[in-house]
Scaffold this active site. Structure first.
Site, mmCIF file in Angstrom:
data_model
loop_
_atom_site.group_PDB
_atom_site.id
_atom_site.type_symbol
_atom_site.label_atom_id
_atom_site.label_comp_id
_atom_site.label_asym_id
_atom_site.label_seq_id
_atom_site.Cartn_x
_atom_site.Cartn_y
_atom_site.Cartn_z
ATOM 1 N N ASP A 105 0.793 -1.241 0.000
ATOM 2 C CA ASP A 105 0.000 0.000 0.000
ATOM 3 C C ASP A 105 0.824 1.288 0.000
ATOM 4 O O ASP A 105 0.429 2.280 0.624
ATOM 5 C CB ASP A 105 -0.991 -0.027 1.164
ATOM 6 N N ASP A 165 -7.361 -3.906 -4.999
ATOM 7 C CA ASP A 165 -7.041 -2.614 -4.396
ATOM 8 C C ASP A 165 -5.721 -2.057 -4.924
ATOM 9 O O ASP A 165 -5.493 -0.844 -4.952
ATOM 10 C CB ASP A 165 -6.919 -2.727 -2.868
#
Ligand code: GLY
Length: 392
Positions: A105, A165
């Site tokens: 991330d 994601d």
């Protein structure tokens, strides 16, 4: 009842004036929150409506810094800039000391904090932090399978998978190639989205949340959910990550084949919206369900549509622009926080994770605010009122 583009046009749409009002209200809340959340960061989701103050950990702190940068851009108030710069220093420290970064991330964390700072103010420390983050993310690229491994130690057999994601973590790689002149980052990003679209997008245009690759051959193995209701269902936020992720890669790569991919993923999302246009956390649920909503999925999808319309022919652009404005109006009317006595967040009715038989989650942040919902809501409003130069 399935929605169509025609059916959702019967709903009111956000115009510039109503978006500006909503943005003013949001900026007012951000200003109030700054006292607590400058040296400290808000928790990923609120608890009983209120974020708690903590350290710069998890995948979610960059959203708050992004919110502060958006407030700075809207107001020009130096108080916002000073607060965001304190947080940029924290992000440099975080990546230099590799604090809670053993995951993919880096884009969520560093695009909205440090790439934003560099683009807005030329902050060299922010550039250094974002490039370190891009290098760190690049280490997760797996040649066997051509994808970025989401979680766990790189190369670990039990974690040899990608998740949808990750499409939002690709822009920091495209950006790194632009600023360094080294094409290797963009190549990894392009290979990743190609692999993802091959595996994660199903024939009915819904998406898997996560997809395992065969570690020996690099061939696609099987899809499973992590946060969705079932392995075969469409997790609402995952579908939204798909919409915005494809739009962002299109922005950088201008690969015309992404237009059709965008339409497929977005049309599925629109078609499965319930009557009040605020998606349930998984598209297994529809109008009348008692399951919780995920407002953040709607905010993400709106941003993706508002980005993609820049590149579509006028007929298609109108279709998605109209849809985005209608969904944004529903968010403003039904989910925007109107009462700071009850919540210090911007967007109510999000769901971080919901327990189900087939997923591996426990309930977390159910019917609460979350930092990414707040960020994408503010980004959507900013896109409505200005010709915004994105941080991604
Ligand atoms: N990227 C993690 C989530 O959407 O919950």
């Amino acid at each position: 009842m399935a929605q169509t583009f025609e059916s959702i046009l019967r709903y009111p749409a956000a115009d510039v004036e109503c978006a500006r009002e909503a943005l003013e209200r949001a900026v007012g809340i951000v200003r109030e929150d700054l006292g607590v959340f400058t040296e400290k960061f808000p928790s990923s989701n609120s608890f009983g409506g209120f974020y708690e103050a903590g350290e710069n950990v998890e995948w979610t702190t960059g959203f708050w810094t992004g919110v502060i940068w958006l407030a700075y851009e809207h107001t020009g108030d130096e108080a916002f800039r000073r607060a965001a710069e304190i947080q940029v220093d924290s992000f440099l420290h975080r990546i230099q000391h590799k604090i809670d970064v053993n995951h993919h991330d880096m884009g969520f964390l560093f695009s909205l904090s440090c790439v934003a700072a560099y683009k807005l103010t030329g902050n060299e420390k922010a550039k250094e932090a974002a490039l370190l983050a891009a290098d760190h993310l690049a280490e997760r690229y797996r040649e066997k399978g051509q994808f970025l491994q989401a979680w766990g130690n790189v190369g670990e057999a039990s974690e040899y998978r990608m998740i949808i994601d990750c499409l939002l973590n690709l822009p920091i790689l495209y950006w790194a190639s632009e600023v360094t002149g080294d094409g290797k980052y963009a190549r990894m990003a392009e290979n990743h989205i190609r692999t993802a679209m091959k595996c994660i997008l199903r024939e009915d245009n819904s998406t898997y949340h996560t997809y395992f690759m065969d570690m020996e051959t690099g061939e696609p193995a099987y899809g499973v959910t992590h946060q969705g209701n079932r392995n075969g269902s469409a997790w609402a936020r995952g579908q939204a990550w798909g919409i915005y992720g494809i739009a962002l890669s299109y922005h950088y790569l201008r690969d015309e084949s992404y237009i059709e991919l965008f339409e497929r993923v977005t049309d599925f999302f629109i078609k499965h919206l319930p009557e009040d246009l605020i998606p349930y956390w998984d598209f297994d649920f529809d109008t009348g369900s008692t399951e919780p909503r995920d407002s953040s999925a709607a905010a993400i999808a709106v941003c993706g549509m508002l980005e993609m319309v820049k590149y579509l022919d006028e007929e298609r652009a109108k279709k998605y622009r109209d849809a985005a404005r209608v969904i944004l109006k529903a968010l403003i009317d039904r989910c925007a926080n109107q009462d700071t006595e009850k919540s210090n967040g911007l967007l109510l009715h999000g769901t971080y994770a919901r327990d189900s038989k087939e997923n591996t989650c426990t309930n977390r942040g159910v019917d609460e605010c979350n930092t990414w919902g707040d960020y994408f809501y503010m980004e959507a409003l900013t896109r409505m009122v200005s010709d915004w130069n994105m941080y991604w």
